[in-house]
Design a protein around this motif. Structure first.
Motif, mmCIF file in Angstrom:
data_model
loop_
_atom_site.group_PDB
_atom_site.id
_atom_site.type_symbol
_atom_site.label_atom_id
_atom_site.label_comp_id
_atom_site.label_asym_id
_atom_site.label_seq_id
_atom_site.Cartn_x
_atom_site.Cartn_y
_atom_site.Cartn_z
ATOM 1 N N ASP A 24 95.841 12.629 -10.195
ATOM 2 C CA ASP A 24 95.274 13.832 -10.812
ATOM 3 C C ASP A 24 96.196 15.040 -10.751
ATOM 4 O OD1 ASP A 24 91.914 13.476 -11.083
ATOM 5 O OD2 ASP A 24 92.954 12.071 -9.805
ATOM 6 N N ALA A 43 93.473 25.110 -10.885
ATOM 7 C CA ALA A 43 92.122 24.810 -11.372
ATOM 8 C C ALA A 43 91.709 23.397 -10.986
ATOM 9 C CB ALA A 43 92.063 24.997 -12.884
ATOM 10 N N ALA A 44 92.646 22.451 -11.031
ATOM 11 C CA ALA A 44 92.326 21.081 -10.640
ATOM 12 C C ALA A 44 92.005 20.982 -9.162
ATOM 13 C CB ALA A 44 93.494 20.153 -10.992
ATOM 14 N N ARG A 47 88.489 22.087 -9.002
ATOM 15 C CA ARG A 47 87.572 21.095 -9.581
ATOM 16 C C ARG A 47 87.363 19.908 -8.646
ATOM 17 N NH1 ARG A 47 90.291 20.509 -13.662
ATOM 18 N NH2 ARG A 47 91.319 18.510 -13.265
ATOM 19 N N LEU A 48 88.385 19.531 -7.915
ATOM 20 C CA LEU A 48 88.299 18.402 -6.990
ATOM 21 C C LEU A 48 87.678 18.771 -5.644
ATOM 22 C CD1 LEU A 48 91.808 16.838 -7.701
ATOM 23 C CD2 LEU A 48 89.585 15.931 -8.423
ATOM 24 N N ALA A 108 86.897 28.085 -7.096
ATOM 25 C CA ALA A 108 86.867 27.420 -8.400
ATOM 26 C C ALA A 108 88.254 27.252 -9.015
ATOM 27 C CB ALA A 108 85.977 28.205 -9.358
ATOM 28 N N ARG A 110 89.978 29.722 -10.285
ATOM 29 C CA ARG A 110 90.141 30.676 -11.378
ATOM 30 C C ARG A 110 90.937 31.909 -10.975
ATOM 31 N NH1 ARG A 110 84.617 29.061 -12.195
ATOM 32 N NH2 ARG A 110 83.917 30.846 -10.941
#
Length: 399
Positions: A24, A43-44, A47-48, A108, A110
Motif C-alpha cells: 500500500d 493520507a494513506a 486511512r490505514l 486522518a 489531511r
C-alpha cells in the motif's frame, strides 16, 4: 511480556505492517517528488489507521511501527514519524480547542505537522535558541528563523519554540501552535542528503496569542524534551529497521553471488562480517525495546532542563528510572550500528550498491542523518555520562 521479547500478537502486527508498507505505501512513496511532502502517502497512513496509533499507543508500539515500516519503506516511516513529532505536543499539552481543531486532521492524514525547534545557531544545543516572542498587547509577535525543520515549509501547522523570557538557557522558552497561514510566516526548502522534506522558516512579526500556547508560558523546553524522550528510542527503531533491511539484502546477495569458485557466503571473511552485522542489529534492537519499555512503565518524565540540559550540567535530564539515559543509549547504539551495518552491506555488494535507485544506495543516504537529528551522537554520549555520574552521586549520598 518481558522487556526483551515480543508477544505473538506483536510479531503478527509487525508482519502486517511490513505487508502494508510493501503493498500500500511503497507504491505511493515511489510516486512522490523527492524532498517534498507526499500528501497521498500521509493520507494513506491515516486511512490505514497508523496515524491514530501515534496517539493511542505507547513508546514500544511506536518503535515497532517505525522499525517495521523502515524495513520496507523509509519514506512511509519518516512521514509517520514526522506527523507524530509535530503533533505529539498538541496531543499531550494542547487545549481542548487546539486538540479538537488539529488532531482529527492529523489522524486522518489531511493536515501535515512539523516540530520547529532547531535554529541556525541552536541545533543539538536546543536551549540556545534565540527566536524571540515579544509582547504585543495580550499576545506576542514572533521574530527570527528556524532551520533544519522537517516538513517545512509545506506543513499546515508548526509546534514552534520561542523565547518569551529574558533568562538564558532553557528558562523562558514557550511552545506555540502556529498555523502555516499566519501573516509574516514564510520558508524555503533545503536541499539535503536524506530524501525527505526539510526546510527553513522565517518569522517576521508572526502574531500569536494565549490561545496558541502549548503547555504553560515559559514551560516550552519541558514540552520539547518530553516529546524527544518519547521519540528518541523510536529514532533508534528507525535505524534498526534500515539496518535489518541492509542485513536482509546482504544475506540474499552473499548466498547467491558466485566468486572464487563458490558463493560469497562460503568465504570466512564475508561470513564473519555478516555475523557481526546480525549481532549489531539484534543488540541495538534489544536496547531500543528496553528504552521504550522503560518509558511505557512510567519513566517518561524529565526535569526542567531535559536531556540537553543534563548534557550541559543542568538540573534536569532524567528521573529515578533513568529514562533520559536509556533513551540516549538506544538512539546512540542504534544509529551508530545502522551506519556500520549499511556501510558493510554496501562493501559486500560492491559497485552495484552505488547505483542510483539501488536499495543500499537509498539506505546509505538515509542512514546518515539520524546520527545528527534529535540530539547528535556526541550529545547522547554527554547525556549518558552525566546521568551515570548523577547516579553515582546519589549512591554516595545515600551511604
Amino acid at each position: 511480556m518481558g522487556t526483551f521479547s515480543l508477544a505473538p500478537d506483536q510479531l503478527t502486527w509487525c508482519a502486517e505492517l511490513r505487508a502494508l508498507a510493501e503493498h500500500d505505501l511503497a507504491p505511493l512513496a515511489e510516486q512522490g517528488a523527492p524532498d517534498r511532502v507526499n500528501r497521498p502517502l500521509v493520507a494513506a497512513l491515516g486511512r490505514l489507521g497508523l496515524l491514530e496509533r501515534l496517539f493511542t499507543s505507547g513508546a514500544l508500539d511506536l518503535c515497532l511501527m517505525r522499525e517495521s515500516l523502515a524495513r520496507i519503506c523509509t519514506e512511509a516511516e519518516t512521514a509517520l514519524a514526522l506527523q507524530g513529532l509535530g503533533a505529539h505536543p498538541v496531543h499531550a499539552y494542547g487545549t481542548k480547542e487546539q486538540r479538537a481543531r488539529w488532531l482529527p486532521e492529523v489522524v486522518a492524514g489531511r493536515a501535515v505537522a512539523a516540530f520547529a525547534l532547531s535554529e541556525p545557531g541552536a541545533g543539538s544545543d536546543a536551549a540556545a535558541l534565540t527566536l524571540r516572542a515579544r509582547r504585543d498587547g495580550a499576545g506576542w509577535r514572533l521574530t527570527g528563523e528556524k532551520y533544519w525543520i522537517s516538513n517545512a515549509p509545506e506543513a499546515d501547522f508548526y509546534t514552534l519554540f520561542a523565547r518569551t523570557g529574558p533568562a538564558p538557557g532553557a528558562a523562558g522558552i514557550t511552545a506555540f501552535l502556529v498555523p502555516a497561514d499566519r501573516p509574516g510566516l514564510s520558508g524555503d526548502h533545503l536541499d539535503m542528503l536524506a530524501p525527505h522534506p526539510i526546510g527553513s522558516l522565517v518569522l517576521d512579526g508572526v502574531p500569536v496569542g494565549e490561545e496558541d500556547v502549548l503547555g504553560e508560558p515559559g514551560g516550552g523546553f519541558r514540552v520539547a524534551m518530553r516529546t524527544l524522550n518519547l521519540f528518541r528510542p523510536s529514532v533508534g527503531a528507525f535505524a534498526v529497521g534500515m539496518a535489518q533491511a541492509a542485513l536482509d539484502a546482504t544475506l540474499a546477495h552473499t548466498a547467491r553471488r558466485e566468486a572464487f569458485g563458490g558463493p560469497l557466503s562460503d568465504l570466512q571473511a564475508v561470513a564473519h562480517q555478516v555475523a557481526d552485522m546480525a549481532l549489531g542489529v539484534e543488540s541495538a534492537r534489544l536496547m531500543v525495546y528496553a528504552a521504550a519499555a522503560a518509558y511505557d512503565e512510567g519513566a517518561g518524565g524529565v526535569g526542567s532542563a531535559g536531556a540537553e540540559g543534563a548534557a550541559r550540567g543542568g538540573t534536569g535530564g532524567g528521573d529515578a528510572e533513568g529514562v533520559a539515559r536509556r533513551a540516549a543509549m538506544a538512539k546512540l547504539l542504534a544509529t551508530e550500528t545502522a551506519q556500520r551495518v549499511v556501510d558493510t552491506a554496501v562493501q559486500l555488494h560492491g559497485a552495484r550498491a552505488l547505483r542510483s535507485g539501488h536499495l543500499l544506495e537509498h539506505l546509505y543516504r538515509e542512514v546518515r542523518a539520524p546520527r545528527i537529528y534529535e540530539g547528535a551522537s556526541e550529545v547522547q554520549r554527554a547525556v549518558i555520562a552525566r546521568e551515570l555520574y548523577k547516579q553515582q552521586a546519589r549512591q554516595e549520598a545515600s551511604r
